[in-house]
Design a protein around this motif. Structure first.
Motif, PDB file in Angstrom:
ATOM      1  N   GLN A  65       8.729  -4.001   4.565  1.00 51.81           N
ATOM      2  CA  GLN A  65       7.602  -4.337   5.427  1.00 51.81           C
ATOM      3  C   GLN A  65       7.898  -5.645   6.145  1.00 51.81           C
ATOM      4  O   GLN A  65       8.290  -6.631   5.522  1.00 51.81           O
ATOM      5  CB  GLN A  65       6.316  -4.460   4.613  1.00 51.81           C
TER       6      GLN A  65
ATOM      7  N   SER B 293      -2.422   9.903  -0.713  1.00 55.06           N
ATOM      8  CA  SER B 293      -2.905   8.623  -0.189  1.00 55.06           C
ATOM      9  C   SER B 293      -2.990   7.536  -1.247  1.00 55.06           C
ATOM     10  O   SER B 293      -3.062   6.349  -0.920  1.00 55.06           O
ATOM     11  CB  SER B 293      -4.271   8.816   0.469  1.00 55.06           C
TER      12      SER B 293
ATOM     13  N   ASN C 289       0.835  -1.199   0.000  1.00 61.36           N
ATOM     14  CA  ASN C 289       0.000   0.000   0.000  1.00 61.36           C
ATOM     15  C   ASN C 289       0.871   1.251   0.000  1.00 61.36           C
ATOM     16  O   ASN C 289       1.896   1.299   0.698  1.00 61.36           O
ATOM     17  CB  ASN C 289      -0.906   0.025   1.226  1.00 61.36           C
TER      18      ASN C 289
ATOM     19  N   GLN D  90       1.986   5.097   0.938  1.00 60.12           N
ATOM     20  CA  GLN D  90       1.890   5.850   2.184  1.00 60.12           C
ATOM     21  C   GLN D  90       1.976   7.335   1.874  1.00 60.12           C
ATOM     22  O   GLN D  90       2.941   7.791   1.257  1.00 60.12           O
ATOM     23  CB  GLN D  90       3.010   5.455   3.158  1.00 60.12           C
TER      24      GLN D  90
ATOM     25  N   ASN E 253       8.486  10.883   4.625  1.00 60.02           N
ATOM     26  CA  ASN E 253       8.122   9.509   4.983  1.00 60.02           C
ATOM     27  C   ASN E 253       7.100   8.861   4.055  1.00 60.02           C
ATOM     28  O   ASN E 253       6.581   7.784   4.362  1.00 60.02           O
ATOM     29  CB  ASN E 253       7.584   9.457   6.416  1.00 60.02           C
ATOM     30  N   GLY E 254       6.760   9.486   2.927  1.00 62.89           N
ATOM     31  CA  GLY E 254       5.787   8.896   2.013  1.00 62.89           C
ATOM     32  C   GLY E 254       6.454   8.062   0.923  1.00 62.89           C
ATOM     33  O   GLY E 254       7.653   8.170   0.678  1.00 62.89           O
TER      34      GLY E 254
ATOM     35  N   SER F  73       3.432  12.511   5.493  1.00 63.23           N
ATOM     36  CA  SER F  73       2.863  13.230   6.636  1.00 63.23           C
ATOM     37  C   SER F  73       3.908  14.067   7.361  1.00 63.23           C
ATOM     38  O   SER F  73       3.558  14.991   8.091  1.00 63.23           O
ATOM     39  CB  SER F  73       2.211  12.257   7.614  1.00 63.23           C
TER      40      SER F  73
END
Length: 403
Positions: A310, A183, A138, A140, A282-283, A143
């Motif tokens: 991950q 997103s 996914n 990210q 951090n995305g 943020s």
């Protein structure tokens, strides 16, 4: 009686040779633990023993040499304490030191016998089967942005009358672009414009304007997507951190969620030197599964094409109060018995358990030179017992032929 004693010696020596031969045959078997025969004498209300018997076949659970294999799913237990936990297709649990694993057609991590490697889900406490991830990770949304900059104290002050304009190089001092993500994993270009302004209250001030996908802020600070950094006379940042960047990707009708990014300038300075900047956001966008790596603590870490990682799970290791009580079942595996006691479960590196070395295997602990010496000794023992039978036969023949 002599024949029985010699025959028991022959049987014992023969079994000892079997054990030695099995050790030599498995000198190249990954995770194999060599065995040794233990003998006991036999008495039956007699001052003279009745011979010898094989009391047990013990396995030496010493650590074999750990060597690099290069295969991504191979793993070695780097220490004496610990066994991999695997589950057979019928649900039975076995234990092994053979760390040669691969992914099957169902994406399960299994060994050559089809037994699935067991471990824990991230943050879990119940054993589950380890698998290889399927599909994309996914995305990210960004943020946070961590900025650590040095702004040139000798830069020219831009008068307040000169409004910021990204098309006018005289309206700012420096510009740095970076990429952020929404997103849905779509990338967006954020340009940071630093403009040195007149000092306020004895502190040097820098105006920061964020231009997102070509859209400049609507006015000077405190308008949205603007900030003011203040530095004291020692060049230390005293105010202005954190700042905030907000925007709606593609407008109000976009399926992506609105983006709000906190920008930290902690540790930034204003010294008399060239401009420099070190930033981390951090995305990330979505990415496809690329490979698997194994941490020393047994974590299975999936690596993706977008550079993201991950944790998919963590290996489980088992130890037993009596390793000799385990029952060898073949295929480099052992089964729990009443003599071994229940398994003491844990993760690599915890509770005294060994750590894991990825892309490596533990070789057999068979000492070939020692086994060859043991073979010579067993052969001589066999010959000596055969000789006692031969001598007993000669004595009996002498008694029969007496007149």
């Amino acid at each position: 009686m002599g024949f029985g004693q010699g025959l028991s010696g022959l049987n014992a020596a023969s079994q000892n040779l079997d054990v030695i031969g099995n050790n030599i045959a498995n000198s190249g078997t990954v995770g194999f633990k060599s065995g040794s025969a233990t003998f006991a004498d036999v008495y039956a209300s007699s001052r003279v023993g009745l011979g010898v018997q094989v009391a047990s076949i013990n396995q030496r659970f010493t650590t074999g040499i750990v060597s690099t294999s290069g295969n991504q799913f191979d793993m070695a237990i780097d220490g004496a304490k610990g066994l991999f936990v695997v589950t057979q297709p019928n649900g039975a649990t076995l234990y092994t030191r053979n760390g040669q694993f691969f992914a099957d057609k169902d994406h399960k991590i299994v060994n050559a016998q089809g037994q699935q490697l067991m471990g824990y889900a991230p943050g879990g406490t119940s054993l589950i089967g380890m698998t290889v991830p399927v599909g994309n990770i996914n995305p990210q949304a960004t943020s946070t942005i961590t900025n650590k900059v040095n702004l040139d104290a000798d830069a020219k002050v831009v008068p307040a009358a000169t409004a910021f304009d990204p098309t006018n190089a005289d309206s700012y001092s420096n510009m740095v672009p970076l990429t952020v993500y929404d997103s849905l994993g779509n990338s967006h270009r954020v340009e940071q414009y630093y403009t040195k302004r007149d000092p306020v209250g004895g502190n040097s001030t820098w105006e920061v304007n964020y231009v997102v996908d070509g859209t400049a802020p609507s006015g000077p600070p405190p308008a949205a997507n603007t900030a003011v950094l203040s530095f004291d006379n020692a060049g230390r940042l005293v105010s202005g951190s954190p700042a905030t960047i907000t925007f709606t990707p593609g407008g109000a009708t976009s399926p992506a969620a609105p983006v709000s990014i906190q920008v930290s300038y902690d540790g930034s300075t204003q010294f008399g030197g060239s401009y420099s900047q070190d930033f981390v956001q951090n995305g990330y966008a979505t990415g496809e599964y690329a490979s698997m790596s194994i941490g020393t603590n047994g974590e299975l870490i999936a690596n993706y094409t977008n550079g993201a990682k991950q944790t998919m799970g963590q290996l489980a290791l088992a130890d037993f109060a009596n390793l000799q009580g385990l029952q060898p079942v073949g295929g480099n595996a052992w089964a729990e018995t009443a003599n071994s006691g229940q398994p003491i479960m844990g993760t690599p590196g915890s509770n005294g358990l060994a750590t894991i070395k990825g892309q490596a295997i533990e070789e057999s602990n068979v000492d070939m030179s020692q086994e060859l010496v043991n073979m010579i000794i067993a052969q001589r023992t066999y010959q000596a017992n055969a000789q006692t039978i031969k001598t007993q036969d000669q004595i009996l023949q002498t008694l029969i032929t007496m007149r």
